[in-house]
Design an enzyme around this catalytic site. Structure first.
Site, PDB file in Angstrom:
ATOM      1  N   CYS A 103      25.088 -47.694  -9.146  1.00  0.00           N
ATOM      2  CA  CYS A 103      25.881 -47.916 -10.357  1.00  0.00           C
ATOM      3  C   CYS A 103      25.062 -47.533 -11.600  1.00  0.00           C
ATOM      4  O   CYS A 103      24.405 -46.493 -11.619  1.00  0.00           O
ATOM      5  CB  CYS A 103      26.365 -49.364 -10.391  1.00  0.00           C
ATOM      6  SG  CYS A 103      27.736 -49.687 -11.520  1.00  0.00           S
ATOM      7  N   THR A 104      25.053 -48.369 -12.620  1.00  0.00           N
ATOM      8  CA  THR A 104      24.328 -48.036 -13.853  1.00  0.00           C
ATOM      9  C   THR A 104      22.835 -48.289 -13.746  1.00  0.00           C
ATOM     10  O   THR A 104      22.113 -48.128 -14.736  1.00  0.00           O
ATOM     11  CB  THR A 104      24.903 -48.823 -15.042  1.00  0.00           C
ATOM     12  OG1 THR A 104      24.873 -50.230 -14.739  1.00  0.00           O
ATOM     13  CG2 THR A 104      26.327 -48.403 -15.345  1.00  0.00           C
TER      14      THR A 104
END
Length: 231
Positions: A103-104
Site C-alpha cells: 500500500c502506501t
C-alpha cells in the site's frame, strides 16, 4: 532450508491488514522468522484500533533478509519524516535480499530514498504522490523491479506475499501456502478499483479520504524539498 528473517515495520496508525495479509503468507514456511519492528516493545494501536505488539526494536533488530513497510493512516505522516525510522530502513536495505512495501508503505520507502530509480506501486489514490517523489509508478497489483517488490492497496498484501514467497522459497511453497489459506477470491462486487467502481462510489470515497490525501500530499512536498537539500 535456509533460515529467513523477515521484518515488518509497524507504527501507531499502521493499516493492520497491510501488515497481516503479507504476514499470514510469509510466516507460513517453517524456515521463516518473522519480526514486528518498532522503536520500543510497547504495543501500538493500528489505524483500525487493533493492538499490535512489536517483537523487536529498531535498535535490536538483526540484519533482515526482507524488510517490509506497510502503509498507514495519519500516523504514516509522522513516520515519513522520522529520521530514526528512515535511517533504520536505509541500513537494512544495504544487506537485505528484498526491500518491500504494501500500500502506501512505498511512500515511506521513497522518503528514505530507497525507491528513486525503481518501478513501484501503491494504493490507487496515492499513485500521483508516489510519482512526485521520483518513483516510476506502475498501476499493477504487485510490481517487481530488481530487489524491490511492492504491493498496491491493502488486500494486495496477500498477492504480494505469495509473489515474494515464490521468489524466496520457490513456487511450490508459495502454492502450498495459497492452498493452506484457501485463497481463491470471489468478491461479491466488482468495485475493487477505480477502473471498475462507479463514480457514485469513487467520488464519495475520495471526499471521505480527503484529509488523509491532503496530509500525505503536504508531507510528500516536504520530503521532496528535503531530498533536494540532501542532494
Amino acid at each position: 532450508m535456509t533460515q529467513l528473517k523477515i521484518g515488518f515495520l509497524i507504527y501507531p496508525g499502521v493499516i493492520q491488514l497491510d501488515v497481516m495479509g503479507a504476514y499470514q503468507v510469509l510466516a507460513f514456511p517453517p524456515n521463516v522468522q518473522a519480526h514486528l519492528v518498532w522503536k520500543t516493545l510497547t504495543p501500538v494501536v493500528s489505524n483500525e484500533g487493533l493492538t499490535l505488539t512489536p517483537t523487536v526494536t529498531l535498535a535490536d533488530c538483526p540484519p533482515l533478509d526482507v524488510i517490509c513497510v506497510p502503509g498507514g493512516g495519519l500516523g504514516q505522516v509522522e513516520v515519513m519524516k522520522d529520521a530514526e525510522v528512515l535511517h533504520f530502513l536505509q541500513q537494512q536495505a544495504t544487506s537485505a535480499q528484498y526491500v518491500t512495501s504494501v500500500c502506501t508503505g512505498s511512500m515511506i520507502l521513497a522518503a528514505a530514498g530507497l525507491l528513486q530509480g525503481y518501478k513501484a506501486t501503491c494504493h490507487w489514490a496515492f499513485r500521483d504522490q508516489l510519482a512526485m517523489m521520483g518513483v516510476e509508478v506502475v498501476p499493477q497489483r504487485v510490481v517487481i523491479d530488481r530487489n524491490r517488490v511492492t504491493g498496491a492497496g491493502v488486500t494486495s498484501g496477500i498477492d504480494f506475499g505469495l509473489t515474494l514467497l515464490g521468489l524466496l522459497c520457490g513456487e511450490q511453497v508459495a502454492k502450498m501456502t495459497q492452498l493452506m489459506m484457501e485463497y481463491r477470491p470471489e468478491p461479491p462486487f466488482n468495485a475493487g478499483g477505480p477502473e471498475t467502481a462507479s463514480k457514485e462510489i469513487v467520488e464519495p470515497l475520495l471526499q471521505l479520504g480527503r484529509p488523509l490525501v491532503d496530509a500525505f500530499l503536504a508531507q510528500t512536498k516536504d520530503t521532496i524539498a528535503q531530498i533536494k537539500v540532501d542532494n
